[in-house]
Design a protein around this motif. Structure first.
Motif, PDB file in Angstrom:
ATOM      1  N   ILE A   1       0.883  -1.158   0.000  1.00  0.00           N
ATOM      2  CA  ILE A   1       0.000   0.000   0.000  1.00  0.00           C
ATOM      3  C   ILE A   1       0.921   1.208   0.000  1.00  0.00           C
ATOM      4  CG2 ILE A   1      -1.733   1.313   1.265  1.00  0.00           C
ATOM      5  CD1 ILE A   1      -2.706  -1.328   2.459  1.00  0.00           C
ATOM      6  N   VAL A   2       0.733   2.092  -0.969  1.00  0.00           N
ATOM      7  CA  VAL A   2       1.596   3.267  -1.085  1.00  0.00           C
ATOM      8  C   VAL A   2       0.751   4.534  -1.192  1.00  0.00           C
ATOM      9  CG1 VAL A   2       3.500   2.011  -2.169  1.00  0.00           C
ATOM     10  CG2 VAL A   2       1.782   3.061  -3.594  1.00  0.00           C
ATOM     11  N   GLN A   3       1.329   5.629  -0.729  1.00  0.00           N
ATOM     12  CA  GLN A   3       0.723   6.950  -0.865  1.00  0.00           C
ATOM     13  C   GLN A   3       1.541   7.707  -1.890  1.00  0.00           C
ATOM     14  OE1 GLN A   3       0.984   9.322   2.667  1.00  0.00           O
ATOM     15  NE2 GLN A   3      -0.262  10.958   1.831  1.00  0.00           N
ATOM     16  N   LEU A   4       0.892   8.239  -2.902  1.00  0.00           N
ATOM     17  CA  LEU A   4       1.606   8.997  -3.919  1.00  0.00           C
ATOM     18  C   LEU A   4       2.122  10.303  -3.325  1.00  0.00           C
ATOM     19  CD1 LEU A   4      -0.631   8.518  -7.063  1.00  0.00           C
ATOM     20  CD2 LEU A   4       1.464   7.321  -6.455  1.00  0.00           C
ATOM     21  N   THR A   5       3.355  10.657  -3.634  1.00  0.00           N
ATOM     22  CA  THR A   5       3.946  11.898  -3.156  1.00  0.00           C
ATOM     23  C   THR A   5       3.152  13.083  -3.697  1.00  0.00           C
ATOM     24  OG1 THR A   5       6.123  10.886  -3.041  1.00  0.00           O
ATOM     25  CG2 THR A   5       6.054  13.285  -3.128  1.00  0.00           C
ATOM     26  N   GLY A   6       2.877  14.037  -2.823  1.00  0.00           N
ATOM     27  CA  GLY A   6       2.120  15.214  -3.222  1.00  0.00           C
ATOM     28  C   GLY A   6       0.627  15.065  -3.061  1.00  0.00           C
ATOM     29  N   SER A   7       0.181  13.899  -2.642  1.00  0.00           N
ATOM     30  CA  SER A   7      -1.241  13.669  -2.450  1.00  0.00           C
ATOM     31  C   SER A   7      -1.477  13.176  -1.031  1.00  0.00           C
ATOM     32  CB  SER A   7      -1.763  12.631  -3.437  1.00  0.00           C
ATOM     33  OG  SER A   7      -3.117  12.368  -3.171  1.00  0.00           O
ATOM     34  N   LEU A   8      -2.294  13.882  -0.291  1.00  0.00           N
ATOM     35  CA  LEU A   8      -2.566  13.491   1.090  1.00  0.00           C
ATOM     36  C   LEU A   8      -3.647  12.428   1.198  1.00  0.00           C
ATOM     37  CD1 LEU A   8      -2.489  17.025   2.737  1.00  0.00           C
ATOM     38  CD2 LEU A   8      -0.667  15.320   2.667  1.00  0.00           C
ATOM     39  N   LYS A   9      -4.433  12.244   0.142  1.00  0.00           N
ATOM     40  CA  LYS A   9      -5.580  11.349   0.232  1.00  0.00           C
ATOM     41  C   LYS A   9      -5.514  10.134  -0.673  1.00  0.00           C
ATOM     42  CE  LYS A   9      -8.672  15.012   1.638  1.00  0.00           C
ATOM     43  NZ  LYS A   9      -9.929  15.708   1.406  1.00  0.00           N
ATOM     44  N   VAL A  10      -4.572  10.076  -1.600  1.00  0.00           N
ATOM     45  CA  VAL A  10      -4.546   8.971  -2.550  1.00  0.00           C
ATOM     46  C   VAL A  10      -3.632   7.857  -2.049  1.00  0.00           C
ATOM     47  CG1 VAL A  10      -3.965   8.267  -4.894  1.00  0.00           C
ATOM     48  CG2 VAL A  10      -5.058  10.470  -4.501  1.00  0.00           C
ATOM     49  N   TYR A  11      -4.237   6.718  -1.725  1.00  0.00           N
ATOM     50  CA  TYR A  11      -3.506   5.523  -1.353  1.00  0.00           C
ATOM     51  C   TYR A  11      -3.806   4.455  -2.397  1.00  0.00           C
ATOM     52  CZ  TYR A  11      -2.544   7.373   3.296  1.00  0.00           C
ATOM     53  OH  TYR A  11      -2.101   8.136   4.333  1.00  0.00           O
ATOM     54  N   LEU A  12      -2.785   3.805  -2.864  1.00  0.00           N
ATOM     55  CA  LEU A  12      -2.959   2.708  -3.816  1.00  0.00           C
ATOM     56  C   LEU A  12      -2.742   1.399  -3.070  1.00  0.00           C
ATOM     57  CD1 LEU A  12      -0.942   4.202  -6.786  1.00  0.00           C
ATOM     58  CD2 LEU A  12      -3.397   4.344  -6.382  1.00  0.00           C
ATOM     59  N   GLU A  13      -3.692   0.491  -3.185  1.00  0.00           N
ATOM     60  CA  GLU A  13      -3.620  -0.779  -2.471  1.00  0.00           C
ATOM     61  C   GLU A  13      -3.314  -1.920  -3.423  1.00  0.00           C
ATOM     62  OE1 GLU A  13      -7.136  -1.389  -0.164  1.00  0.00           O
ATOM     63  OE2 GLU A  13      -6.883   0.483   0.935  1.00  0.00           O
ATOM     64  N   ASP A  14      -2.671  -2.946  -2.886  1.00  0.00           N
ATOM     65  CA  ASP A  14      -2.330  -4.174  -3.625  1.00  0.00           C
ATOM     66  C   ASP A  14      -1.486  -3.894  -4.860  1.00  0.00           C
ATOM     67  OD1 ASP A  14      -3.671  -5.777  -1.786  1.00  0.00           O
ATOM     68  OD2 ASP A  14      -5.575  -5.499  -2.818  1.00  0.00           O
ATOM     69  N   ILE A  15      -0.525  -2.976  -4.727  1.00  0.00           N
ATOM     70  CA  ILE A  15       0.396  -2.689  -5.818  1.00  0.00           C
ATOM     71  C   ILE A  15       1.502  -3.748  -5.804  1.00  0.00           C
ATOM     72  CG2 ILE A  15       2.037  -0.996  -6.745  1.00  0.00           C
ATOM     73  CD1 ILE A  15      -0.935  -0.187  -6.916  1.00  0.00           C
ATOM     74  N   ALA A  16       1.783  -4.333  -6.937  1.00  0.00           N
ATOM     75  CA  ALA A  16       2.831  -5.348  -7.031  1.00  0.00           C
ATOM     76  C   ALA A  16       4.189  -4.738  -6.688  1.00  0.00           C
ATOM     77  CB  ALA A  16       2.862  -5.924  -8.441  1.00  0.00           C
ATOM     78  N   VAL A  17       5.033  -5.544  -6.057  1.00  0.00           N
ATOM     79  CA  VAL A  17       6.392  -5.131  -5.705  1.00  0.00           C
ATOM     80  C   VAL A  17       7.358  -6.048  -6.453  1.00  0.00           C
ATOM     81  CG1 VAL A  17       8.071  -4.911  -3.829  1.00  0.00           C
ATOM     82  CG2 VAL A  17       5.675  -4.312  -3.439  1.00  0.00           C
ATOM     83  N   ALA A  18       8.374  -5.462  -7.068  1.00  0.00           N
ATOM     84  CA  ALA A  18       9.368  -6.251  -7.796  1.00  0.00           C
ATOM     85  C   ALA A  18      10.023  -7.254  -6.844  1.00  0.00           C
ATOM     86  CB  ALA A  18      10.416  -5.334  -8.420  1.00  0.00           C
ATOM     87  N   ARG A  19      10.136  -8.474  -7.270  1.00  0.00           N
ATOM     88  CA  ARG A  19      10.665  -9.548  -6.419  1.00  0.00           C
ATOM     89  C   ARG A  19      12.155  -9.403  -6.126  1.00  0.00           C
ATOM     90  NH1 ARG A  19       7.065 -13.393  -4.134  1.00  0.00           N
ATOM     91  NH2 ARG A  19       5.112 -13.046  -5.208  1.00  0.00           N
ATOM     92  N   ASN A  20      12.849  -8.534  -6.845  1.00  0.00           N
ATOM     93  CA  ASN A  20      14.277  -8.345  -6.568  1.00  0.00           C
ATOM     94  C   ASN A  20      14.514  -7.419  -5.383  1.00  0.00           C
ATOM     95  OD1 ASN A  20      13.331  -6.166  -8.118  1.00  0.00           O
ATOM     96  ND2 ASN A  20      15.399  -5.630  -8.732  1.00  0.00           N
ATOM     97  N   LEU A  21      13.452  -6.815  -4.840  1.00  0.00           N
ATOM     98  CA  LEU A  21      13.576  -5.963  -3.661  1.00  0.00           C
ATOM     99  C   LEU A  21      13.477  -6.833  -2.411  1.00  0.00           C
ATOM    100  CD1 LEU A  21      11.268  -2.992  -4.688  1.00  0.00           C
ATOM    101  CD2 LEU A  21      13.751  -3.117  -4.818  1.00  0.00           C
ATOM    102  N   PRO A  22      14.477  -6.786  -1.530  1.00  0.00           N
ATOM    103  CA  PRO A  22      14.433  -7.602  -0.315  1.00  0.00           C
ATOM    104  C   PRO A  22      13.285  -7.161   0.606  1.00  0.00           C
ATOM    105  CG  PRO A  22      16.648  -6.733  -0.685  1.00  0.00           C
ATOM    106  CD  PRO A  22      15.730  -6.054  -1.661  1.00  0.00           C
ATOM    107  N   ALA A  23      12.602  -8.129   1.176  1.00  0.00           N
ATOM    108  CA  ALA A  23      11.490  -7.829   2.080  1.00  0.00           C
ATOM    109  C   ALA A  23      11.961  -6.991   3.266  1.00  0.00           C
ATOM    110  CB  ALA A  23      10.844  -9.125   2.562  1.00  0.00           C
ATOM    111  N   ALA A  24      13.186  -7.169   3.704  1.00  0.00           N
ATOM    112  CA  ALA A  24      13.724  -6.414   4.834  1.00  0.00           C
ATOM    113  C   ALA A  24      13.823  -4.915   4.539  1.00  0.00           C
ATOM    114  CB  ALA A  24      15.090  -6.954   5.224  1.00  0.00           C
ATOM    115  N   GLU A  25      13.896  -4.541   3.273  1.00  0.00           N
ATOM    116  CA  GLU A  25      13.983  -3.134   2.874  1.00  0.00           C
ATOM    117  C   GLU A  25      12.615  -2.451   2.807  1.00  0.00           C
ATOM    118  OE1 GLU A  25      16.742  -1.317   2.367  1.00  0.00           O
ATOM    119  OE2 GLU A  25      17.932  -3.049   2.972  1.00  0.00           O
ATOM    120  N   MET A  26      11.555  -3.232   2.825  1.00  0.00           N
ATOM    121  CA  MET A  26      10.210  -2.697   2.655  1.00  0.00           C
ATOM    122  C   MET A  26       9.628  -2.304   4.010  1.00  0.00           C
ATOM    123  SD  MET A  26      10.001  -2.764  -0.546  1.00  0.00           S
ATOM    124  CE  MET A  26       8.305  -2.361  -0.829  1.00  0.00           C
TER     125      MET A  26
END
Length: 70
Positions: free
Chosen positions: A19-44
């Motif tokens: 779940i991410v919030q777009l920069t510059g927007s206080l109300k827009v949250y995007l849910e269930d956005i895919a995350v690249a598998r090369n990113l370590p879970a510990a970094e998230m």
């Protein structure tokens, strides 16, 4: 293709989505956005900045988190 910045609000390591919030927007949250598998879970960690690529800017299901940074 559009590249946007956001802030990580939460990460689901079992299905590698976020779940991410777009920069510059206080109300827009995007849910269930895919995350690249090369990113370590510990970094998230909630609050970190992320880079999101939108392949179709009108369909958030076509987006993927491709990088995480401070």
């Amino acid at each position: 293709m559009t590249i946007r910045k956001g802030i990580l609000k939460s990460f689901n390591s079992s299905n590698y989505t976020a779940i991410v919030q777009l920069t510059g927007s206080l109300k827009v949250y995007l849910e269930d956005i895919a995350v690249a598998r090369n990113l370590p879970a510990a970094e998230m960690v909630a609050g970190r900045k992320v880079v999101i690529v939108f392949f179709d800017q009108h369909n958030a299901r076509e987006a993927v988190v491709v990088a995480v940074y401070m």
